[in-house]
Design a protein around this motif. Sequence first.
Motif, PDB file in Angstrom:
ATOM      1  N   ARG A   1      44.059 -11.551  -1.698  1.00 54.60           N
ATOM      2  CA  ARG A   1      44.675 -10.277  -2.069  1.00 54.60           C
ATOM      3  C   ARG A   1      45.110  -9.530  -0.809  1.00 54.60           C
ATOM      4  O   ARG A   1      44.600  -9.776   0.279  1.00 54.60           O
ATOM      5  CB  ARG A   1      43.681  -9.428  -2.855  1.00 54.60           C
ATOM      6  N   THR A   2      46.037  -8.607  -0.987  1.00 54.11           N
ATOM      7  CA  THR A   2      46.458  -7.793   0.159  1.00 54.11           C
ATOM      8  C   THR A   2      45.284  -6.977   0.684  1.00 54.11           C
ATOM      9  O   THR A   2      45.194  -6.729   1.894  1.00 54.11           O
ATOM     10  CB  THR A   2      47.643  -6.870  -0.208  1.00 54.11           C
ATOM     11  N   ASP A   3      44.366  -6.587  -0.203  1.00 53.29           N
ATOM     12  CA  ASP A   3      43.144  -5.888   0.230  1.00 53.29           C
ATOM     13  C   ASP A   3      42.319  -6.769   1.165  1.00 53.29           C
ATOM     14  O   ASP A   3      41.758  -6.287   2.154  1.00 53.29           O
ATOM     15  CB  ASP A   3      42.272  -5.514  -0.977  1.00 53.29           C
ATOM     16  N   ASP A   4      42.229  -8.066   0.835  1.00 55.52           N
ATOM     17  CA  ASP A   4      41.466  -9.006   1.674  1.00 55.52           C
ATOM     18  C   ASP A   4      42.072  -9.086   3.075  1.00 55.52           C
ATOM     19  O   ASP A   4      41.351  -9.092   4.075  1.00 55.52           O
ATOM     20  CB  ASP A   4      41.452 -10.405   1.046  1.00 55.52           C
ATOM     21  N   ILE A   5      43.387  -9.149   3.124  1.00 58.94           N
ATOM     22  CA  ILE A   5      44.077  -9.253   4.418  1.00 58.94           C
ATOM     23  C   ILE A   5      43.855  -7.974   5.228  1.00 58.94           C
ATOM     24  O   ILE A   5      43.508  -8.034   6.413  1.00 58.94           O
ATOM     25  CB  ILE A   5      45.577  -9.533   4.210  1.00 58.94           C
ATOM     26  N   SER A   6      44.033  -6.820   4.585  1.00 56.78           N
ATOM     27  CA  SER A   6      43.847  -5.530   5.268  1.00 56.78           C
ATOM     28  C   SER A   6      42.424  -5.397   5.801  1.00 56.78           C
ATOM     29  O   SER A   6      42.227  -5.027   6.970  1.00 56.78           O
ATOM     30  CB  SER A   6      44.143  -4.373   4.315  1.00 56.78           C
ATOM     31  N   THR A   7      41.456  -5.702   4.956  1.00 55.62           N
ATOM     32  CA  THR A   7      40.047  -5.601   5.363  1.00 55.62           C
ATOM     33  C   THR A   7      39.755  -6.545   6.518  1.00 55.62           C
ATOM     34  O   THR A   7      39.111  -6.167   7.505  1.00 55.62           O
ATOM     35  CB  THR A   7      39.122  -5.915   4.167  1.00 55.62           C
ATOM     36  N   ASP A   8      40.230  -7.775   6.405  1.00 51.51           N
ATOM     37  CA  ASP A   8      39.996  -8.781   7.440  1.00 51.51           C
ATOM     38  C   ASP A   8      40.557  -8.332   8.796  1.00 51.51           C
ATOM     39  O   ASP A   8      39.952  -8.580   9.831  1.00 51.51           O
ATOM     40  CB  ASP A   8      40.629 -10.106   7.014  1.00 51.51           C
ATOM     41  N   LEU A   9      41.700  -7.678   8.766  1.00 50.38           N
ATOM     42  CA  LEU A   9      42.340  -7.225  10.003  1.00 50.38           C
ATOM     43  C   LEU A   9      41.863  -5.848  10.465  1.00 50.38           C
ATOM     44  O   LEU A   9      42.217  -5.402  11.550  1.00 50.38           O
ATOM     45  CB  LEU A   9      43.862  -7.198   9.823  1.00 50.38           C
ATOM     46  N   GLY A  10      41.092  -5.168   9.615  1.00 52.95           N
ATOM     47  CA  GLY A  10      40.618  -3.833   9.973  1.00 52.95           C
ATOM     48  C   GLY A  10      41.719  -2.793   9.947  1.00 52.95           C
ATOM     49  O   GLY A  10      41.730  -1.867  10.768  1.00 52.95           O
ATOM     50  N   ILE A  11      42.670  -2.961   9.025  1.00 48.77           N
ATOM     51  CA  ILE A  11      43.751  -1.981   8.879  1.00 48.77           C
ATOM     52  C   ILE A  11      43.697  -1.418   7.462  1.00 48.77           C
ATOM     53  O   ILE A  11      43.122  -2.020   6.557  1.00 48.77           O
ATOM     54  CB  ILE A  11      45.144  -2.597   9.161  1.00 48.77           C
ATOM     55  N   SER A  12      44.332  -0.294   7.279  1.00 48.90           N
ATOM     56  CA  SER A  12      44.359   0.315   5.944  1.00 48.90           C
ATOM     57  C   SER A  12      45.441  -0.355   5.094  1.00 48.90           C
ATOM     58  O   SER A  12      46.360  -0.994   5.615  1.00 48.90           O
ATOM     59  CB  SER A  12      44.652   1.815   6.055  1.00 48.90           C
ATOM     60  N   LYS A  13      45.308  -0.183   3.774  1.00 48.00           N
ATOM     61  CA  LYS A  13      46.343  -0.697   2.872  1.00 48.00           C
ATOM     62  C   LYS A  13      47.674  -0.014   3.169  1.00 48.00           C
ATOM     63  O   LYS A  13      48.732  -0.644   3.082  1.00 48.00           O
ATOM     64  CB  LYS A  13      45.933  -0.467   1.419  1.00 48.00           C
ATOM     65  N   LYS A  14      47.609   1.256   3.538  1.00 40.51           N
ATOM     66  CA  LYS A  14      48.825   1.998   3.865  1.00 40.51           C
ATOM     67  C   LYS A  14      49.545   1.345   5.046  1.00 40.51           C
ATOM     68  O   LYS A  14      50.766   1.195   5.034  1.00 40.51           O
ATOM     69  CB  LYS A  14      48.482   3.449   4.183  1.00 40.51           C
ATOM     70  N   THR A  15      48.772   0.956   6.047  1.00 38.40           N
ATOM     71  CA  THR A  15      49.362   0.266   7.202  1.00 38.40           C
ATOM     72  C   THR A  15      49.966  -1.060   6.770  1.00 38.40           C
ATOM     73  O   THR A  15      51.080  -1.414   7.179  1.00 38.40           O
ATOM     74  CB  THR A  15      48.306   0.048   8.304  1.00 38.40           C
ATOM     75  N   PHE A  16      49.241  -1.807   5.944  1.00 39.03           N
ATOM     76  CA  PHE A  16      49.756  -3.088   5.448  1.00 39.03           C
ATOM     77  C   PHE A  16      51.112  -2.879   4.773  1.00 39.03           C
ATOM     78  O   PHE A  16      52.091  -3.566   5.079  1.00 39.03           O
ATOM     79  CB  PHE A  16      48.770  -3.732   4.462  1.00 39.03           C
ATOM     80  N   TYR A  17      51.171  -1.905   3.849  1.00 38.31           N
ATOM     81  CA  TYR A  17      52.394  -1.689   3.076  1.00 38.31           C
ATOM     82  C   TYR A  17      53.514  -1.047   3.891  1.00 38.31           C
ATOM     83  O   TYR A  17      54.665  -1.048   3.465  1.00 38.31           O
ATOM     84  CB  TYR A  17      52.094  -0.893   1.803  1.00 38.31           C
ATOM     85  N   LYS A  18      53.187  -0.562   5.061  1.00 42.29           N
ATOM     86  CA  LYS A  18      54.229  -0.084   5.982  1.00 42.29           C
ATOM     87  C   LYS A  18      55.089  -1.263   6.452  1.00 42.29           C
ATOM     88  O   LYS A  18      56.286  -1.116   6.668  1.00 42.29           O
ATOM     89  CB  LYS A  18      53.563   0.612   7.176  1.00 42.29           C
ATOM     90  N   TYR A  19      54.475  -2.433   6.589  1.00 45.34           N
ATOM     91  CA  TYR A  19      55.176  -3.612   7.083  1.00 45.34           C
ATOM     92  C   TYR A  19      55.665  -4.532   5.964  1.00 45.34           C
ATOM     93  O   TYR A  19      56.677  -5.211   6.116  1.00 45.34           O
ATOM     94  CB  TYR A  19      54.272  -4.400   8.037  1.00 45.34           C
ATOM     95  N   PHE A  20      54.946  -4.566   4.866  1.00 49.10           N
ATOM     96  CA  PHE A  20      55.294  -5.448   3.755  1.00 49.10           C
ATOM     97  C   PHE A  20      55.157  -4.670   2.452  1.00 49.10           C
ATOM     98  O   PHE A  20      54.058  -4.256   2.088  1.00 49.10           O
ATOM     99  CB  PHE A  20      54.379  -6.681   3.736  1.00 49.10           C
TER     100      PHE A  20
END
Length: 192
Positions: free
Chosen positions: A24-43
Amino acid sequence: MTTEERILNRSSELFAQFGINVVRTDDISTDLGISKKTFYKYFVSKEQLVVRVMEDMLERSSSEMDQLVNSSENPIEQTCALWDLITAFRKKHNPNFIRDMQRSYARAWELVENFRAGLVKDVLIQTLKNGIGKNFYRQDLNKEVVATLWLDLSSQENQIPGSDEEIKNLFIRGLLTAEGFRSYACLCNHNS
Protein backbone atom coordinates in the motif's frame (compact mmCIF):
# COMPACT_ATOMS: atom_id res chain seq x y z
CA MET A 1 18.91 11.23 -3.91
CA THR A 2 15.65 13.16 -4.14
CA THR A 3 12.49 12.14 -2.27
CA GLU A 4 10.89 11.17 -5.57
CA GLU A 5 13.83 8.89 -6.41
CA ARG A 6 13.69 7.36 -2.94
CA ILE A 7 9.98 6.61 -3.39
CA LEU A 8 10.58 5.06 -6.81
CA ASN A 9 13.51 2.93 -5.66
CA ARG A 10 11.86 1.66 -2.50
CA SER A 11 8.55 1.01 -4.26
CA SER A 12 10.36 -0.98 -6.92
CA GLU A 13 12.05 -3.10 -4.23
CA LEU A 14 8.83 -3.70 -2.32
CA PHE A 15 6.84 -4.53 -5.47
CA ALA A 16 9.54 -6.97 -6.57
CA GLN A 17 9.57 -8.66 -3.17
CA PHE A 18 5.86 -8.84 -2.41
CA GLY A 19 3.92 -8.01 -5.58
CA ILE A 20 2.15 -4.75 -6.30
CA ASN A 21 -1.31 -5.21 -4.83
CA VAL A 22 -0.22 -6.09 -1.28
CA VAL A 23 2.06 -3.04 -0.98
CA ARG A 24 0.00 0.00 0.00
CA THR A 25 1.05 3.61 -0.39
CA ASP A 26 0.88 3.79 3.43
CA ASP A 27 3.46 0.98 3.60
CA ILE A 28 5.80 2.86 1.28
CA SER A 29 5.39 6.15 3.18
CA THR A 30 5.96 4.49 6.55
CA ASP A 31 8.96 2.54 5.27
CA LEU A 32 10.56 5.75 3.98
CA GLY A 33 9.62 7.81 7.03
CA ILE A 34 7.61 10.32 5.01
CA SER A 35 4.03 11.47 5.36
CA LYS A 36 1.25 10.41 3.00
CA LYS A 37 0.99 14.07 2.02
CA THR A 38 4.63 14.03 0.92
CA PHE A 39 4.05 10.80 -1.01
CA TYR A 40 1.05 12.27 -2.85
CA LYS A 41 3.02 15.41 -3.64
CA TYR A 42 5.11 13.27 -6.01
CA PHE A 43 2.59 10.63 -7.08
CA VAL A 44 -1.12 11.39 -7.30
CA SER A 45 -2.04 7.70 -7.33
CA LYS A 46 -0.58 4.26 -6.89
CA GLU A 47 -1.21 3.65 -10.59
CA GLN A 48 0.98 6.62 -11.50
CA LEU A 49 3.67 5.22 -9.21
CA VAL A 50 3.48 1.75 -10.80
CA VAL A 51 3.76 3.28 -14.28
CA ARG A 52 6.83 5.31 -13.26
CA VAL A 53 8.42 2.27 -11.59
CA MET A 54 7.94 0.32 -14.82
CA GLU A 55 9.28 3.13 -16.99
CA ASP A 56 12.45 3.26 -14.88
CA MET A 57 12.77 -0.51 -14.75
CA LEU A 58 12.35 -0.93 -18.51
CA GLU A 59 14.79 1.89 -19.23
CA ARG A 60 17.43 0.16 -17.07
CA SER A 61 16.68 -3.19 -18.71
CA SER A 62 17.06 -1.67 -22.16
CA SER A 63 20.45 -0.19 -21.21
CA GLU A 64 21.61 -3.52 -19.77
CA MET A 65 20.60 -5.35 -22.94
CA ASP A 66 22.37 -2.83 -25.15
CA GLN A 67 25.50 -3.25 -23.04
CA LEU A 68 25.33 -7.03 -23.31
CA VAL A 69 24.85 -7.01 -27.06
CA ASN A 70 27.66 -4.50 -27.56
CA SER A 71 30.08 -6.23 -25.18
CA SER A 72 30.60 -9.29 -27.39
CA GLU A 73 30.90 -9.98 -31.10
CA ASN A 74 29.97 -13.63 -30.52
CA PRO A 75 26.22 -14.13 -31.05
CA ILE A 76 26.24 -17.27 -28.89
CA GLU A 77 27.69 -15.29 -25.96
CA GLN A 78 25.07 -12.60 -26.60
CA THR A 79 22.30 -15.20 -26.61
CA CYS A 80 23.51 -16.72 -23.33
CA ALA A 81 23.86 -13.31 -21.68
CA LEU A 82 20.44 -12.09 -22.85
CA TRP A 83 18.81 -15.34 -21.71
CA ASP A 84 20.45 -15.00 -18.29
CA LEU A 85 19.36 -11.35 -17.98
CA ILE A 86 15.71 -12.16 -18.74
CA THR A 87 15.80 -15.13 -16.36
CA ALA A 88 17.39 -13.02 -13.61
CA PHE A 89 14.57 -10.48 -13.88
CA ARG A 90 11.99 -13.24 -13.41
CA LYS A 91 13.85 -14.73 -10.45
CA LYS A 92 14.25 -11.35 -8.74
CA HIS A 93 10.54 -10.51 -8.87
CA ASN A 94 7.75 -12.17 -6.94
CA PRO A 95 5.41 -13.90 -9.43
CA ASN A 96 2.60 -11.65 -8.17
CA PHE A 97 4.48 -8.62 -9.49
CA ILE A 98 3.63 -9.46 -13.11
CA ARG A 99 0.20 -10.93 -12.32
CA ASP A 100 -0.81 -7.84 -10.33
CA MET A 101 0.29 -5.57 -13.15
CA GLN A 102 -1.63 -7.59 -15.75
CA ARG A 103 -4.81 -7.58 -13.68
CA SER A 104 -4.81 -4.15 -12.08
CA TYR A 105 -2.47 -1.72 -13.87
CA ALA A 106 -3.30 -1.66 -17.58
CA ARG A 107 -1.10 1.35 -18.42
CA ALA A 108 1.96 -0.25 -16.82
CA TRP A 109 1.23 -3.61 -18.44
CA GLU A 110 0.96 -1.92 -21.84
CA LEU A 111 4.49 -0.56 -21.32
CA VAL A 112 5.71 -4.09 -20.59
CA GLU A 113 3.96 -5.55 -23.64
CA ASN A 114 5.39 -2.84 -25.90
CA PHE A 115 8.85 -3.41 -24.43
CA ARG A 116 8.58 -7.17 -25.02
CA ALA A 117 7.44 -6.63 -28.63
CA GLY A 118 10.29 -4.21 -29.25
CA LEU A 119 12.75 -6.53 -27.55
CA VAL A 120 11.75 -9.38 -29.85
CA LYS A 121 12.00 -7.24 -32.96
CA ASP A 122 15.05 -5.18 -32.12
CA VAL A 123 17.36 -7.24 -29.95
CA LEU A 124 16.57 -10.93 -30.16
CA ILE A 125 15.96 -11.02 -33.93
CA GLN A 126 19.14 -8.99 -34.51
CA THR A 127 21.12 -11.43 -32.36
CA LEU A 128 19.69 -14.32 -34.39
CA LYS A 129 20.57 -12.53 -37.66
CA ASN A 130 24.14 -12.01 -36.42
CA GLY A 131 24.38 -15.69 -35.55
CA ILE A 132 23.08 -16.72 -38.96
CA GLY A 133 25.46 -14.28 -40.65
CA LYS A 134 28.44 -15.82 -38.83
CA ASN A 135 27.22 -19.34 -39.67
CA PHE A 136 26.73 -20.14 -35.97
CA TYR A 137 22.92 -20.40 -36.28
CA ARG A 138 20.92 -22.35 -38.86
CA GLN A 139 19.83 -20.52 -42.02
CA ASP A 140 16.31 -22.02 -41.92
CA LEU A 141 15.26 -20.37 -38.64
CA ASN A 142 12.08 -18.34 -38.64
CA LYS A 143 13.64 -15.49 -36.68
CA GLU A 144 10.38 -13.96 -35.42
CA VAL A 145 9.01 -17.29 -34.19
CA VAL A 146 12.32 -18.26 -32.58
CA ALA A 147 12.70 -14.84 -30.91
CA THR A 148 9.16 -15.06 -29.51
CA LEU A 149 9.81 -18.58 -28.23
CA TRP A 150 13.12 -17.39 -26.75
CA LEU A 151 11.41 -14.61 -24.81
CA ASP A 152 8.60 -16.87 -23.64
CA LEU A 153 10.89 -19.69 -22.50
CA SER A 154 13.34 -17.44 -20.68
CA SER A 155 10.50 -15.52 -19.00
CA GLN A 156 8.57 -18.60 -17.95
CA GLU A 157 8.51 -19.66 -14.31
CA ASN A 158 9.77 -23.25 -14.06
CA GLN A 159 8.57 -25.65 -11.42
CA ILE A 160 11.62 -27.91 -11.47
CA PRO A 161 14.59 -26.45 -9.55
CA GLY A 162 17.65 -26.01 -11.73
CA SER A 163 15.73 -26.38 -14.99
CA ASP A 164 16.54 -22.87 -16.29
CA GLU A 165 20.06 -23.81 -17.35
CA GLU A 166 18.87 -27.03 -19.01
CA ILE A 167 16.15 -25.23 -20.96
CA LYS A 168 18.63 -22.54 -22.07
CA ASN A 169 21.10 -25.20 -23.20
CA LEU A 170 18.47 -27.11 -25.19
CA PHE A 171 17.14 -23.92 -26.78
CA ILE A 172 20.56 -22.69 -27.87
CA ARG A 173 21.63 -26.09 -29.18
CA GLY A 174 18.53 -26.11 -31.41
CA LEU A 175 19.78 -22.94 -33.12
CA LEU A 176 23.30 -24.13 -33.89
CA THR A 177 25.06 -25.21 -37.04
CA ALA A 178 28.03 -27.58 -36.75
CA GLU A 179 30.36 -24.56 -36.57
CA GLY A 180 28.10 -22.95 -33.98
CA PHE A 181 28.12 -26.14 -31.93
CA ARG A 182 31.94 -26.14 -31.84
CA SER A 183 31.93 -22.52 -30.67
CA TYR A 184 29.24 -23.27 -28.08
CA ALA A 185 31.17 -26.31 -26.79
CA CYS A 186 34.30 -24.15 -26.42
CA LEU A 187 32.27 -21.45 -24.66
CA CYS A 188 30.72 -24.01 -22.28
CA ASN A 189 34.11 -25.58 -21.52
CA HIS A 190 35.63 -22.15 -20.94
CA ASN A 191 32.86 -21.19 -18.50
CA SER A 192 33.05 -24.46 -16.54
